[in-house]
Enzyme design. Sequence first.
Site, PDB file in Angstrom:
ATOM      1  N   ARG A 110       0.845  -1.211   0.000  1.00  0.00           N
ATOM      2  CA  ARG A 110       0.000   0.000   0.000  1.00  0.00           C
ATOM      3  C   ARG A 110       0.876   1.255   0.000  1.00  0.00           C
ATOM      4  NH1 ARG A 110      -1.929   2.150   4.377  1.00  0.00           N
ATOM      5  NH2 ARG A 110      -2.250   0.200   5.505  1.00  0.00           N
ATOM      6  N   TYR A 125     -15.378  15.478 -15.968  1.00  0.00           N
ATOM      7  CA  TYR A 125     -15.792  14.083 -15.905  1.00  0.00           C
ATOM      8  C   TYR A 125     -16.985  13.974 -14.926  1.00  0.00           C
ATOM      9  CZ  TYR A 125     -15.428   9.071 -15.314  1.00  0.00           C
ATOM     10  OH  TYR A 125     -15.704   7.732 -15.279  1.00  0.00           O
ATOM     11  N   ASP A 164      -6.608  17.765 -14.916  1.00  0.00           N
ATOM     12  CA  ASP A 164      -6.940  16.408 -15.350  1.00  0.00           C
ATOM     13  C   ASP A 164      -6.529  16.322 -16.824  1.00  0.00           C
ATOM     14  OD1 ASP A 164      -8.154  14.077 -16.304  1.00  0.00           O
ATOM     15  OD2 ASP A 164      -9.821  14.208 -14.889  1.00  0.00           O
ATOM     16  N   LYS A 208      -7.739   5.117 -19.388  1.00  0.00           N
ATOM     17  CA  LYS A 208      -8.009   5.608 -20.733  1.00  0.00           C
ATOM     18  C   LYS A 208      -6.763   5.455 -21.622  1.00  0.00           C
ATOM     19  CE  LYS A 208     -11.744   6.467 -18.532  1.00  0.00           C
ATOM     20  NZ  LYS A 208     -12.081   7.738 -17.926  1.00  0.00           N
TER      21      LYS A 208
END
Length: 395
Positions: A60, A113, A185, A210
């Site tokens: 993590r 988005y 973004d 993407k």
Amino acid sequence: MKEKKDKSMETKVIHSGQEPDPVYGGVSVPIYQSSTFAFQSVEQGAARFAGLEKGYIYTRIANPTIKALEDRVASLENGYGGIATSSGMAAISTIIFGLLEKGSHLISTASVYGSTRVMIENLLPRFGISADFTDTSNLDNIRKLIRPTTKILFIETPANPTLVLTDIAACATLAQEENLTLVVDNTFASPILQNPLDLGADIVVHSVTKFLNGHSDVVGGIIIPRDEETYQKMHKTMTLLGGNMDPHQAWLVLRGIQTLAIRVQKSQENALKLAQFLSSHPKVAWVNYPGLPSHPQHELAQRQMRGFGAMICFGLKGGYEAGKKMINSVRVATLAVSLGGVESLIQHPASMTHAGVSQEEKEQAGITEDLIRLSVGCEGYEDLRSDLEQALEKD
Ligand SMILES: *Cc1c(COP(=O)(O)O)cnc(C)c1O
């Protein structure tokens, strides 16, 4: 991170962050599918936790396979380092929770988005964080909304799904004057076409799902801060919130990203030709593509981007009903949300990706009922063109 600023994008997508495996010399980065890493002694474990010795502790926090991907994307974006996350939304929420506190205010591009907007609007007020959305292509709109508590200017350019552009360098100047963190973004452009940090942004975020991965088989995200301090803050927030990427996921993205430069090149060549084809079709009412001189910010696209991308939006003269028939008739492109894969995808944002955004807000953001979004893939151009042509005949 190894400095490879001098190399071309085509080389960096293949080599950055990757050395042959030190144990057996494997050319492909091994998948270190291990949640934890052994210490040779109590002293070593303590030294790693204290940050006195380099080395892995727990996945993590960090993992060699994930690190290779982080270094590669950081090199593509010219950032200090990368923080890979389980999804693009995990990256965006990590940035927001890492930078804001009760009473903070955020300003965002209206046409962002869909889930970003719904998260900011529906979740953040519970933590005493408020936000305003505006058309950030006009800097005056942003200026008017700045308050003493404004901390983040969050922009998406080209924006989803309208393909409206925001001037990154101008926003960076404003952010500096007003002491805001500028977050960009960069999912739609990919680092091949646009590097927001070079234009003065503080943090870049990607939905790795993407273009970076490019094969519609992984969900993932990444945060690229410009400086070490922001990197440390974001990394700490990510490890505490727990939105880390998984080593296998990272390995798939490392594989997919190697063809990023050639995929973006091929898909944007297809996109420009398709945008021109659609513009001249009698049944098409309008086309928005940054590469067309008719795009209101074509000049900004030429200045800010190294190419016009693979996303097109358009509307038909017959409106939503005609668009529905067309979408239902395509055979090469697939009716699905998401974007940036080798395969072309088509969808209707008002009823799909942006269904959670209210009618009024959709209108404000320019997400009209007739808007069709097309993510152009790497198929043969003629196959895509003739597919759209036959689908348009169905109306
Ligand atoms: C898909 C997307 C996101 C969210 O990413 P996920 O990987 O789906 O969580 C954020 N921003 C943009 C522009 C996107 O296209």
